[in-house]
Design a protein around this motif. Sequence first.
Motif, PDB file in Angstrom:
ATOM      1  N   ARG A  16       0.834  -1.197   0.000  1.00 49.74           N
ATOM      2  CA  ARG A  16       0.000   0.000   0.000  1.00 49.74           C
ATOM      3  C   ARG A  16       0.875   1.255   0.000  1.00 49.74           C
ATOM      4  N   VAL A  51      -1.372   0.170  -3.741  1.00 45.86           N
ATOM      5  CA  VAL A  51      -2.387  -0.831  -4.062  1.00 45.86           C
ATOM      6  C   VAL A  51      -2.834  -1.557  -2.802  1.00 45.86           C
ATOM      7  N   ARG A  52      -4.069  -2.051  -2.860  1.00 46.27           N
ATOM      8  CA  ARG A  52      -4.564  -2.923  -1.786  1.00 46.27           C
ATOM      9  C   ARG A  52      -4.131  -4.338  -2.120  1.00 46.27           C
ATOM     10  N   ASP A 103      -5.598  -5.839  -5.614  1.00 47.61           N
ATOM     11  CA  ASP A 103      -6.768  -5.168  -6.165  1.00 47.61           C
ATOM     12  C   ASP A 103      -6.276  -3.895  -6.859  1.00 47.61           C
ATOM     13  N   TYR A 104      -6.059  -3.994  -8.163  1.00 53.01           N
ATOM     14  CA  TYR A 104      -5.535  -2.859  -8.915  1.00 53.01           C
ATOM     15  C   TYR A 104      -6.591  -1.816  -9.217  1.00 53.01           C
ATOM     16  N   LEU A 105      -7.866  -2.141  -9.005  1.00 57.88           N
ATOM     17  CA  LEU A 105      -8.937  -1.243  -9.409  1.00 57.88           C
ATOM     18  C   LEU A 105      -9.366  -0.283  -8.311  1.00 57.88           C
ATOM     19  N   SER A 106      -9.004  -0.575  -7.083  1.00 61.59           N
ATOM     20  CA  SER A 106      -9.393   0.294  -5.962  1.00 61.59           C
ATOM     21  C   SER A 106      -8.189   1.059  -5.455  1.00 61.59           C
ATOM     22  N   GLU A 107      -8.443   2.248  -4.956  1.00 64.38           N
ATOM     23  CA  GLU A 107      -7.360   3.018  -4.341  1.00 64.38           C
ATOM     24  C   GLU A 107      -7.042   2.443  -2.972  1.00 64.38           C
ATOM     25  N   ALA A 108      -5.774   2.418  -2.634  1.00 60.12           N
ATOM     26  CA  ALA A 108      -5.367   1.940  -1.310  1.00 60.12           C
ATOM     27  C   ALA A 108      -5.793   2.948  -0.265  1.00 60.12           C
ATOM     28  N   THR A 109      -6.261   2.440   0.865  1.00 63.37           N
ATOM     29  CA  THR A 109      -6.670   3.339   1.951  1.00 63.37           C
ATOM     30  C   THR A 109      -5.830   3.096   3.172  1.00 63.37           C
TER      31      THR A 109
END
Length: 82
Positions: A53, A58-59, A76-82
């Motif tokens: 991250r 990336v997540r 998970d390349y499609l979501s922003e890491a939080t």
Amino acid sequence: MLALLERTGCTCLITLHDLGVAAAVCDEVHVLSKGAIVASGPPSAVLTGALLRDVFGVRAAIGRHPLTGGVQISVDYLSEAT
């Protein structure tokens, strides 16, 4: 090619951008960010969800490969890491 290198027993320095392959074939990894090493050691210790991250944005979930028992990385390349 990587399997052949592994069978030689020689020490090899390789650059990989596929972290899943690096986790599967490397005894030790060095993660770089902006040209500096930010983590070094065995893949199971270095390649964490938090590191992926922070460095790559990336997540990721880190687990064990069901066939080899080695490190397996799911990203998970499609979501922003939080």
